[in-house]
Design a protein around this motif. Structure first.
Motif, PDB file in Angstrom:
ATOM      1  N   THR A   1      -2.696   6.365  12.440  1.00 17.69           N
ATOM      2  CA  THR A   1      -1.958   6.836  11.272  1.00 17.69           C
ATOM      3  C   THR A   1      -2.285   8.311  11.096  1.00 17.69           C
ATOM      4  OG1 THR A   1      -3.778   6.073   9.850  1.00 17.69           O
ATOM      5  CG2 THR A   1      -1.890   4.604  10.119  1.00 17.69           C
TER       6      THR A   1
ATOM      7  N   ASN B   1       0.848  -1.191   0.000  1.00 20.21           N
ATOM      8  CA  ASN B   1       0.000   0.000   0.000  1.00 20.21           C
ATOM      9  C   ASN B   1       0.882   1.238   0.000  1.00 20.21           C
ATOM     10  OD1 ASN B   1      -1.714   2.183   0.623  1.00 20.21           O
ATOM     11  ND2 ASN B   1      -3.091   0.879   1.839  1.00 20.21           N
ATOM     12  N   LYS B   2       1.069   1.839  -1.176  1.00 17.59           N
ATOM     13  CA  LYS B   2       1.950   2.993  -1.308  1.00 17.59           C
ATOM     14  C   LYS B   2       1.400   4.205  -0.565  1.00 17.59           C
ATOM     15  CE  LYS B   2       3.951   1.636  -5.763  1.00 17.59           C
ATOM     16  NZ  LYS B   2       4.162   2.016  -7.189  1.00 17.59           N
ATOM     17  N   THR B   3       0.085   4.306  -0.451  1.00 20.66           N
ATOM     18  CA  THR B   3      -0.514   5.432   0.266  1.00 20.66           C
ATOM     19  C   THR B   3      -0.221   5.341   1.755  1.00 20.66           C
ATOM     20  OG1 THR B   3      -2.303   5.584  -1.357  1.00 20.66           O
ATOM     21  CG2 THR B   3      -2.685   6.626   0.778  1.00 20.66           C
ATOM     22  N   LEU B   4      -0.266   4.139   2.273  1.00 25.70           N
ATOM     23  CA  LEU B   4      -0.009   3.928   3.694  1.00 25.70           C
ATOM     24  C   LEU B   4       1.473   4.029   4.023  1.00 25.70           C
ATOM     25  CD1 LEU B   4      -1.114   3.102   6.492  1.00 25.70           C
ATOM     26  CD2 LEU B   4      -0.868   0.714   5.764  1.00 25.70           C
ATOM     27  N   SER B   5       2.327   3.551   3.128  1.00 21.64           N
ATOM     28  CA  SER B   5       3.765   3.520   3.378  1.00 21.64           C
ATOM     29  C   SER B   5       4.316   4.928   3.551  1.00 21.64           C
ATOM     30  CB  SER B   5       4.483   2.816   2.222  1.00 21.64           C
ATOM     31  OG  SER B   5       5.784   2.453   2.600  1.00 21.64           O
TER      32      SER B   5
ATOM     33  N   THR C   1       3.673   6.705   6.271  1.00 16.12           N
ATOM     34  CA  THR C   1       2.776   7.397   7.197  1.00 16.12           C
ATOM     35  C   THR C   1       3.359   7.397   8.606  1.00 16.12           C
ATOM     36  OG1 THR C   1       0.844   6.706   5.912  1.00 16.12           O
ATOM     37  CG2 THR C   1       0.447   7.432   8.152  1.00 16.12           C
TER      38      THR C   1
END
Length: 201
Positions: free
Chosen positions: A60, A38-42, A44
């Motif tokens: 997060t 998950n690039k959006t989460l990485s 954070t």
């Protein structure tokens, strides 16, 4: 006889951890989530967010409008190998005073997902270490995946980011899988947690 020796070894290790003086305190750092899926989460950051009276979960960022702080500390001892310690967070109160709260796990019998929380208590702290790449690992001394169960030092990484419910609050938070199986919470995503030094400008 063998079981007694294993049991005594486990008790001795846990006792020494509990009695160790965690007098070394690191500089403040951030805890950053890394995800391979998950690039959006990485990337954070995790932040302490209000989840009850003097209780904070690790959300997060920016997961909640009432998030408080994303600066954490490592209180540790060098008497053990690997280095053993606890993550702490400073709870502000009465204007300019602080209470150092240790990280612990909250459990519920309905789920195999534990919730890391900061509470004003020195009971049941989670003993952790960091590897050479600054990834956060939980220390364990039990292996019950075989018969008979026994003593086995381990450095575990079973971190998840999930939608969780605690203290009437629903957030996206850091969580921990109990055991080696998959988390039953369908929102959970496996992650790593990394310590990143804070550079003051």
């Amino acid at each position: 006889m063998q079981f007694t020796a294993i049991l005594l070894g486990t008790i001795t290790t846990l006792s020494s951890l509990a009695s160790a003086q965690y007098t070394n305190r690191s500089h403040a750092f951030n805890l950053v989530v890394e995800s391979s899926t998950n690039k959006t989460l990485s990337g954070t950051r995790l932040t302490a967010c209000h989840s009850g009276a003097a209780i904070e979960t690790l959300c997060t960022y920016p997961a909640a409008s009432d998030s408080i702080s994303d600066e954490f500390y490592y209180n540790y001892t060098t008497q053990s190998k690997p280095t053993s310690g606890i993550i702490t967070w400073n709870l502000p109160y009465n204007g300019n005073q602080i209470e150092s709260e240790p990280l612990t796990f909250q459990y519920d019998p309905s789920t195999n997902v534990a919730l890391p929380v900061f509470i004003p208590s020195e009971d049941n702290e989670v003993f952790v270490t960091f590897d050479k790449n600054n990834y956060l690992l939980v220390l364990s001394y039990l292996d019950d995946t075989k018969t008979p169960p026994g003593y086995k030092p381990q450095q575990l990484s079973r971190w998840q980011v999930c939608q969780t419910y605690y203290g009437s609050y629903t957030y996206t938070t850091l969580a921990w899988t109990l055991g080696s199986g998959k988390p039953q919470n369908p929102s959970c995503q496996a992650v790593k947690v990394k310590r990143v030094a804070i550079t003051k400008s």
